[in-house]
Design a protein around this motif. Structure first.
Motif, mmCIF file in Angstrom:
data_model
loop_
_atom_site.group_PDB
_atom_site.id
_atom_site.type_symbol
_atom_site.label_atom_id
_atom_site.label_comp_id
_atom_site.label_asym_id
_atom_site.label_seq_id
_atom_site.Cartn_x
_atom_site.Cartn_y
_atom_site.Cartn_z
ATOM 1 N N GLU B 89 0.809 -1.204 0.000
ATOM 2 C CA GLU B 89 0.000 0.000 0.000
ATOM 3 C C GLU B 89 0.849 1.264 0.000
ATOM 4 N N LEU B 90 2.110 1.088 0.301
ATOM 5 C CA LEU B 90 2.987 2.253 0.327
ATOM 6 C C LEU B 90 3.574 2.559 -1.035
ATOM 7 N N ALA B 91 3.439 1.598 -1.950
ATOM 8 C CA ALA B 91 4.042 1.771 -3.256
ATOM 9 C C ALA B 91 3.443 2.981 -3.976
ATOM 10 N N ASP B 92 4.267 3.668 -4.699
ATOM 11 C CA ASP B 92 3.798 4.797 -5.484
ATOM 12 C C ASP B 92 2.974 4.294 -6.659
ATOM 13 N N THR B 93 1.841 4.921 -6.837
ATOM 14 C CA THR B 93 1.057 4.573 -8.010
ATOM 15 C C THR B 93 1.310 5.616 -9.082
ATOM 16 N N ILE B 94 1.399 5.147 -10.303
ATOM 17 C CA ILE B 94 1.625 6.098 -11.385
ATOM 18 C C ILE B 94 0.583 5.925 -12.472
ATOM 19 N N ASN B 95 0.591 6.870 -13.330
ATOM 20 C CA ASN B 95 -0.323 6.909 -14.442
ATOM 21 C C ASN B 95 0.491 6.673 -15.710
ATOM 22 N N LEU B 96 0.166 5.617 -16.428
ATOM 23 C CA LEU B 96 0.984 5.272 -17.599
ATOM 24 C C LEU B 96 1.016 6.381 -18.642
ATOM 25 N N ASP B 97 -0.116 7.020 -18.845
ATOM 26 C CA ASP B 97 -0.156 8.098 -19.828
ATOM 27 C C ASP B 97 0.836 9.204 -19.474
ATOM 28 N N GLU B 98 0.762 9.617 -18.221
ATOM 29 C CA GLU B 98 1.675 10.683 -17.788
ATOM 30 C C GLU B 98 3.120 10.234 -17.887
ATOM 31 N N PHE B 99 3.320 8.953 -17.576
ATOM 32 C CA PHE B 99 4.669 8.417 -17.555
ATOM 33 C C PHE B 99 5.267 8.351 -18.965
ATOM 34 N N LEU B 100 4.444 8.008 -19.923
ATOM 35 C CA LEU B 100 4.982 7.771 -21.272
ATOM 36 C C LEU B 100 4.814 8.949 -22.232
ATOM 37 N N VAL B 101 3.768 9.715 -22.030
ATOM 38 C CA VAL B 101 3.450 10.752 -23.014
ATOM 39 C C VAL B 101 3.882 12.124 -22.527
ATOM 40 N N GLU B 102 4.787 12.739 -23.269
ATOM 41 C CA GLU B 102 5.240 14.075 -22.916
ATOM 42 C C GLU B 102 4.330 15.122 -23.537
ATOM 43 N N ARG B 103 4.049 14.925 -24.819
ATOM 44 C CA ARG B 103 3.231 15.909 -25.549
ATOM 45 C C ARG B 103 1.971 15.251 -26.110
ATOM 46 N N PRO B 104 0.910 15.324 -25.352
ATOM 47 C CA PRO B 104 -0.321 14.635 -25.732
ATOM 48 C C PRO B 104 -0.857 15.024 -27.108
ATOM 49 N N ASP B 105 -0.695 16.293 -27.455
ATOM 50 C CA ASP B 105 -1.281 16.766 -28.703
ATOM 51 C C ASP B 105 -0.657 16.114 -29.929
ATOM 52 N N THR B 106 0.593 15.710 -29.811
ATOM 53 C CA THR B 106 1.287 15.235 -31.009
ATOM 54 C C THR B 106 1.731 13.779 -30.877
ATOM 55 N N THR B 107 1.140 13.068 -29.945
ATOM 56 C CA THR B 107 1.548 11.681 -29.754
ATOM 57 C C THR B 107 0.445 10.721 -30.194
ATOM 58 N N TYR B 108 0.850 9.699 -30.914
ATOM 59 C CA TYR B 108 -0.110 8.754 -31.475
ATOM 60 C C TYR B 108 0.294 7.327 -31.155
ATOM 61 N N LEU B 109 -0.679 6.453 -31.281
ATOM 62 C CA LEU B 109 -0.453 5.047 -31.033
ATOM 63 C C LEU B 109 -0.673 4.295 -32.343
ATOM 64 N N LEU B 110 0.337 3.583 -32.799
ATOM 65 C CA LEU B 110 0.228 2.831 -34.051
ATOM 66 C C LEU B 110 0.475 1.348 -33.790
ATOM 67 N N THR B 111 -0.132 0.527 -34.630
ATOM 68 C CA THR B 111 0.114 -0.902 -34.544
ATOM 69 C C THR B 111 1.219 -1.277 -35.531
ATOM 70 N N VAL B 112 2.162 -2.064 -35.065
ATOM 71 C CA VAL B 112 3.282 -2.463 -35.918
ATOM 72 C C VAL B 112 2.881 -3.644 -36.792
ATOM 73 N N SER B 113 3.128 -3.510 -38.088
ATOM 74 C CA SER B 113 2.968 -4.663 -38.967
ATOM 75 C C SER B 113 4.295 -4.873 -39.659
ATOM 76 N N GLY B 114 4.728 -6.099 -39.776
ATOM 77 C CA GLY B 114 6.029 -6.374 -40.368
ATOM 78 C C GLY B 114 7.085 -6.575 -39.309
ATOM 79 N N ASP B 115 8.160 -7.214 -39.688
ATOM 80 C CA ASP B 115 9.177 -7.612 -38.721
ATOM 81 C C ASP B 115 10.504 -6.890 -38.932
ATOM 82 N N SER B 116 10.431 -5.702 -39.531
ATOM 83 C CA SER B 116 11.670 -5.017 -39.887
ATOM 84 C C SER B 116 12.470 -4.547 -38.670
ATOM 85 N N MET B 117 11.848 -4.498 -37.516
ATOM 86 C CA MET B 117 12.562 -4.021 -36.318
ATOM 87 C C MET B 117 12.609 -5.098 -35.233
#
Lengths: 193, 193
Positions: B89-117
């Motif tokens: 219960e002492l553990a810090d809870t975080i919000n994934l969006d806040e943690f990962l997204v710096e600029r909400p207006d210009t950030t998108y989520l894409l699905t990867v197709s292909g194995d090039s990476m």
DNA sequence: CTTGAACCTGAACATTCGTTCAGTTATTGT
DNA sequence: ACAATAACTGAACGAATGTTCAGGTTCAAG
């Protein structure tokens, strides 16, 4: 003066307010925020926002929807590339937490150390979203305690019992003798670049 | 009756309310929620919640903090394993969006197709968090348009100019002739299992 | 120019808000 | 057992809330 763009601007400042203040502004605050002079103007705007699903009403009070708080615009595949600014605003926004976490009470975020699962695309330094207290299914990736040490492995059930298998040829599979403590099942992998 | 556990229970039902209703309950609603009979009891509880950082006040109004809305408990490394319920219960809870997204207006989520990476641990079906409109640095992973097709590649600057390099031996690097459209820079990779 | 619709102003309204007070009950340490 | 502290009840309060109404502005279409 543009109309739709105007609304988008207002939604942006609403988003900003909600993000920094942690709540929806009151009608009076929206007066200042949207530069209106009458609360009735706000009332009309809120009606629109409710209609478009940016806010909703819960027992008479204004409440934020995931369309407002969700910051991520979910697009299609990589191949489709990026949409035009017009399409952009139509994209569904989602909330990563809601998307990834089914049971908030029993889900934890751990940092991966070691390369035992590297062939499954789980690298050292990655974050894994682990759900505690679930019985793993065959070939689930689990966090398990072996010899007083916690590691990530494939959970495999075969005729001889349970096998903990790494995704790295350098390491060998482990067949727990007596006790096997399963910390949880890995539900998602997150890598911040 | 336990004290700390009691508070935790209340925070849980508060969390549930905030999640389903999209807003903090009013004092009157908390009466029912916490089974009090006086608003003053709520007043005292809120004082505590503010003190512990679960809610805060913004211009006199109650507002949710990320400790309340954040659903993920951030723990240490895998090696450390899982904490006892007390530590939990002492553990810090975080919000994934806040943690990962710096600029909400210009950030998108894409699905990867292909194995090039795939050798960079980015598999088909993975989600990539892409930030648009940023000039990529050397060895950033970018979403780029080559021959009318969008792909994910390493962005490499060398003496000859710019090179788009896959993380898969099966594919070859591409040196764009004239035009190069960069959709965005990959900031995070997410795999849901 | 006229008309109509959409949008806005400004004021009034009952309702609900969070806070405060005095007094009671429960819980804790000595 | 007793005192001290914390937690709660119930009622009262002014301030702020969201809604509504009548009337004004703006703007595009006929």
């Amino acid at each position: 003066m543009p109309r739709i763009l105007d609304l988008q601007m207002k939604i942006r400042s609403l988003r900003r307010f909600v993000k920094t203040e942690g709540r929806i502004p009151t009608y009076r605050e929206m007066l200042a925020l949207f530069e209106y002079r009458s609360k009735n103007a706000v009332h009309g705007l809120v009606k629109k926002l409710v209609h478009f699903g940016y806010v909703r009403k819960s027992r008479g009070k204004l409440a934020a929807t995931s369309r407002l708080t969700g910051v991520l615009k979910l697009l299609g595949a990589v191949q489709a590339g990026f949409p035009s600014p017009a399409e952009e605003e139509l994209a569904d926004t989602i909330n990563l937490d809601e998307f990834l976490v089914e049971r908030p009470d029993t889900t934890y975020l751990l940092t991966v150390s070691g390369d035992s699962m590297i062939e499954a695309g789980i690298h050292p330094g990655d974050l894994v979203l682990v759900e505690k207290g679930r019985t793993p299914k065959n070939r689930d990736i689990v966090v398990a305690q072996v010899d007083d040490e916690w590691t990530i492995k494939y959970f495999i059930k075969d005729s001889e019992g349970i096998l903990l298998q790494p995704a790295n040829r350098k390491y060998e599979s482990i067949r727990p003798r007596r006790f096997l403590t399963i910390g949880g099942v890995v539900r998602a992998v997150i890598r911040k670049l």
